[in-house]
Design a protein around this motif. Structure first.
Motif, short mmCIF file in Angstrom:
data_model
loop_
_atom_site.label_atom_id
_atom_site.label_comp_id
_atom_site.label_asym_id
_atom_site.label_seq_id
_atom_site.Cartn_x
_atom_site.Cartn_y
_atom_site.Cartn_z
N LEU A 121 32.91 45.60 33.93
CA LEU A 121 33.70 45.85 35.27
C LEU A 121 35.14 45.73 34.97
N SER A 122 35.86 46.54 35.77
CA SER A 122 37.36 46.38 35.82
C SER A 122 37.72 46.82 37.32
N PHE A 178 34.50 36.89 25.97
CA PHE A 178 35.17 36.33 26.79
C PHE A 178 36.84 37.15 26.89
N SER A 179 36.76 38.35 26.14
CA SER A 179 37.86 39.32 25.97
C SER A 179 38.51 39.87 27.60
N MET A 180 37.54 39.69 28.36
CA MET A 180 37.64 40.13 29.82
C MET A 180 38.68 38.86 30.31
N PHE A 181 38.33 37.60 29.94
CA PHE A 181 39.05 36.53 30.59
C PHE A 181 40.19 36.18 29.70
N ALA A 182 40.37 36.73 28.58
CA ALA A 182 41.49 36.11 27.85
C ALA A 182 42.70 36.50 28.26
N ASN A 183 42.94 37.81 28.85
CA ASN A 183 44.18 37.99 29.53
C ASN A 183 43.65 39.12 30.47
N PRO A 184 43.21 38.47 31.78
CA PRO A 184 42.56 39.25 32.60
C PRO A 184 43.36 40.09 33.52
N LEU A 185 44.47 39.86 33.73
CA LEU A 185 45.19 40.41 34.56
C LEU A 185 46.44 41.18 34.06
N SER A 186 46.39 41.54 32.80
CA SER A 186 47.61 42.19 32.22
C SER A 186 47.69 43.69 32.54
N GLN A 187 46.83 44.26 32.98
CA GLN A 187 46.62 45.59 33.28
C GLN A 187 46.49 45.94 34.70
N CYS A 188 46.44 44.96 35.60
CA CYS A 188 46.08 45.15 37.02
C CYS A 188 46.91 46.10 37.75
N GLY A 189 48.18 46.25 37.44
CA GLY A 189 49.00 47.25 37.86
C GLY A 189 48.55 48.57 37.83
N GLN A 190 48.12 48.95 36.39
CA GLN A 190 47.72 50.37 36.13
C GLN A 190 46.34 50.43 36.91
N GLN A 191 45.56 49.49 36.92
CA GLN A 191 44.34 49.49 37.83
C GLN A 191 44.20 49.90 39.38
N GLY A 192 45.61 49.46 39.68
CA GLY A 192 45.73 49.41 41.19
C GLY A 192 45.27 47.99 41.99
N ASN A 236 42.34 46.42 31.39
CA ASN A 236 42.04 45.21 31.23
C ASN A 236 42.49 44.31 32.45
N CYS A 237 41.68 44.46 33.46
CA CYS A 237 41.81 43.78 34.90
C CYS A 237 40.80 43.01 35.33
N PHE A 238 40.69 41.89 35.57
CA PHE A 238 39.37 41.25 36.05
C PHE A 238 39.79 40.01 36.88
N ASP A 239 39.86 40.35 38.18
CA ASP A 239 40.06 39.33 39.21
C ASP A 239 38.93 38.83 40.21
N MET A 240 38.48 37.63 39.85
CA MET A 240 37.06 37.27 40.38
C MET A 240 37.30 36.12 41.24
N VAL A 241 36.77 36.18 42.40
CA VAL A 241 36.50 35.21 43.50
C VAL A 241 35.29 35.04 44.07
N LEU A 242 34.66 33.95 43.73
CA LEU A 242 33.18 33.42 43.93
C LEU A 242 33.31 31.98 44.58
N ASN A 243 32.10 31.54 44.89
CA ASN A 243 32.04 30.08 45.30
C ASN A 243 31.79 29.26 44.00
N ASN A 245 28.72 50.00 34.36
CA ASN A 245 29.87 50.35 33.62
C ASN A 245 31.00 51.00 34.64
N ILE A 246 31.70 49.91 35.58
CA ILE A 246 32.28 50.81 36.72
C ILE A 246 33.73 50.25 36.66
N SER A 247 34.60 51.36 37.14
CA SER A 247 35.99 50.90 37.43
C SER A 247 36.33 51.13 38.86
N SER A 248 37.27 50.30 39.41
CA SER A 248 37.62 50.34 40.77
C SER A 248 38.44 51.55 41.04
#
Length: 262
Positions: free
Chosen positions: A191-192, A233-247, A216-223, A144-147
């Motif tokens: 994870l955020s 899937f709430s984390m995927f429904a609007n995954p980037l809406s609060q990435c500004g606050q998350q940094g 609410n920020c989840f940006d995933m890069v995978l193969n 349960n970790i935030s960046s």
């Protein structure tokens, strides 16, 4: 749906093919891994360590700090980070060992970096573990970790970072399998921030969500990614809406290839 109809027969009807490639948004961060304070300081020795051995370096620190781990990091108890930290795990994996790895409180955050000094082959720890860089050997552990929050350093807004330098075998890039059994007896996953493992073939089982102290920020890069259903899937429904606050700095072009497996 809103009419009370639970028929999911149309699930997966939409297919996306010939998707345009997008630039890797986090690959450039790897250049920092050869510079202080992120550069390997292990001197060729990777004995591994328990979380109790580094706990005095973490906790409620007011300043941004980087902790080097040589080999596998195994939790010896529930592990809460209340400061602003980076864990660089050199040639090893994170084993929850049945414990909880969390960030707690306003301003708390962590980036977990996995890197290896030898890119000739996949690290033995990952090959033997078969579930990737984060494991839970005892079962029942959770994440349960935030960046790291804005202003915390080069890796702000990044929760998990794998050095993207490719392992090669006869000229071919090697990928590896990584399984997350979210909200189960094996591994809870909340994870955020950015989750960057570009060489991983990820399988998601069970529920996943954002960190309780994260945005609410989840940006995933995978193969590649597969989901076996049951995910929140709430984390995927609007995954980037609060990435500004998350940094978290997100790419300007978005793309996905997602497979639902029955």
């Amino acid at each position: 749906d809103s009419t009370g109809n639970n028929d999911k027969s149309s699930c997966g009807d939409f297919a996306y093919s010939q998707a345009t490639s997008i630039a890797d948004p986090y690959a450039s961060l790897a250049s920092n891994l050869t510079k202080a304070p992120y550069a390997n300081t292990c001197g060729g020795s990777y004995p591994g360590v328990s979380s109790s051995a580094i706990s005095t370096s973490l906790g409620s620190t007011s300043a941004y700090s980087v902790i080097q781990v040589c080999g596998n990091l195994t939790l010896s108890a529930d592990f809460a980070i209340t400061g602003d930290e980076v864990l660089v795990i050199n040639n090893g994996y994170l084993d929850l060992a049945g414990h909880n790895f969390t960030t707690s409180g306003t301003g708390a955050g962590v980036t977990v970096i996995f890197t290896s000094p030898n890119y000739a082959s996949l690290p033995t720890s990952v090959v033997n573990g078969s579930v990737g860089y984060i494991q839970d050997s005892a079962g029942g552990g959770s994440l349960n970790i935030s960046s790291n929050p804005p202003g915390s350093g080069t890796f702000q807004g990044v929760t998990v970072y794998q050095d993207p330098t490719p392992w090669t075998n006869k000229g071919s890039v090697q990928t590896y399998n990584s399984t997350w059994d979210g909200n189960s007896s094996k591994l809870g996953w909340d994870l955020s921030g950015a989750y960057y493992l570009p060489n991983a073939n990820l399988t998601l089982n069970g529920a996943t969500d954002k960190a309780s102290d994260g945005y609410n920020c989840f940006d995933m890069v995978l193969n590649s990614i597969d989901s076996n259903g049951g995910n929140n899937f709430s984390m995927f429904a609007n995954p980037l809406s609060q990435c500004g606050q998350q940094g978290t700095i997100t790419p300007h072009i978005y793309g996905f290839r997602f497979a639902l497996v029955a």
